[in-house]
Every structure is written in structure tokens, then in C-alpha cells.
Write a protein that holds these residues in place. Structure first.
Motif: not given
Length: 187
Positions: A161-176
Motif C-alpha cells: 500500500n502507500a506505506q510500502s513506498g512504491l509510488a508509481h510502481w512501474p513493475k506492477g503496471l507492467a504486470l497489469l
């Protein structure tokens, strides 16, 4: 020429604040939308399922869903209620699914138990962390197996979540976005 599926974001209990990766994606991905649940703090399973169904019906084409926590379970319950609507989903990224069956699950989310365990009829990936306080790693892996989902591990990311500090999290977006390619191969 095929178009890119719209991104639909479904936060979990208490919504996703401005620093959450879902909020960053909504701001940066044209055409993305957030499922507009009316009560994020006191989730009602039937209401959440109905709202998700209406939101998906409004999409011009099958959507890529990026669900977080209780949002993951909402999708699973929606599919159990509306199996004939599975064509509305191009793929689903199921991030940090909430274990609502655990002994210490908050009362507000216990109404989402039991967790559906049907195999998903569209491409999906479960993303889990090895230190998520709301779902143990072995449990996330077990759910991914039940759902027929791929599995992606983040180390030390908590509840992702936000506390994880992923911000834009490009790897997650690429997975999606990769799920859209799987759908075109399958469908």
C-alpha cells in the motif's frame, strides 16, 4: 487494430489515498477509473459487488482490473455471483489479497468470508509480500493456486500500500499491462 483495455482500479477497505500506487496509476493512465464504492469504511459485500458490476458494465470493452486487498475479494465474489459477465474482464492484478478468514480479521471485513476459490476464466496474477500482516505468504500462494493465477513476490513490501513506498510502481503496471497480451493470445 486492437485498443488497449481500460484500467479499472478497485481499492480495498478504507480506499487508497493519494500516495497509494492505485492513485498514481489513476492519475497517470488515460482512461483509467476507480470503482466508486459508496462506503469505503464499512464495506458491504452485496453493495460492493453491485457497484463493481455497474462500473464494469459501463466500460466500452473488457477491462484490466488492478485490485488491492479487499478489492481482490470483491472481484472473486462478483465472479461467483455473475459468472456470465466474466467477458467484461481482460485480466486482473490481485495485489495483497486480504485474508478475511484469519482469526484477527477486523469485524468490518469479515462479511467477505468465505474467500471464493474458483478458477478465474481470465488471465490473472497475485502479487504478495513476504511480510504482509494481513495475509501470510503461504496463504497468498495457496489462493493464487486456487484461482489459477500467476504469482509475483515482493520482498519486504508489507501490505503493498502507500506505506510500502512504491509510488508509481512501474513493475506492477507492467504486470497489469502484460495481462492484456495474455488475453489476446487466449481469446
Amino acid at each position: 487494430m486492437p485498443t488497449t483495455p481500460p484500467i479499472v482500479l478497485h481499492p480495498g477497505w478504507q480506499n487508497s489515498g493519494p500516495e497509494h500506487w492505485q492513485s498514481h496509476w489513476q492519475a497517470s493512465q488515460p482512461g483509467s477509473s476507480r470503482v466508486p464504492q459508496t462506503d469505503w469504511d464499512h464495506p458491504d459485500l452485496d453493495d460492493w459487488i453491485q457497484t463493481l458490476d455497474k462500473h464494469l458494465a459501463q466500460q466500452a470493452q473488457p477491462a484490466l482490473l488492478a485490485c488491492h486487498s479487499l478489492g481482490c475479494l470483491t472481484l472473486l465474489h462478483w465472479l461467483a455471483h455473475y459468472p456470465q459477465h466474466h467477458h467484461r474482464i481482460a485480466g486482473a492484478l490481485l495485489v495483497a489479497p486480504a485474508d478475511v478468514e484469519r482469526d484477527n480479521a477486523p469485524a468490518e471485513i469479515q462479511g467477505f468470508a468465505p474467500i471464493p476459490r474458483q478458477r478465474l476464466p481470465f488471465p490473472s496474477i497475485v502479487v504478495a509480500s513476504d511480510n504482509d500482516p494481513y495475509c501470510q505468504l503461504a496463504r497468498s500462494q495457496q489462493l493464487a493456486q486456487h484461482w489459477g493465477s500467476g504469482f509475483y513476490l515482493l520482498t519486504g513490501a508489507g501490505h503493498i500500500n502507500a506505506q510500502s513506498g512504491l509510488a508509481h510502481w512501474p513493475k506492477g503496471l507492467a504486470l497489469l499491462q502484460g495481462l492484456a497480451n495474455q488475453q489476446s493470445v487466449l481469446g
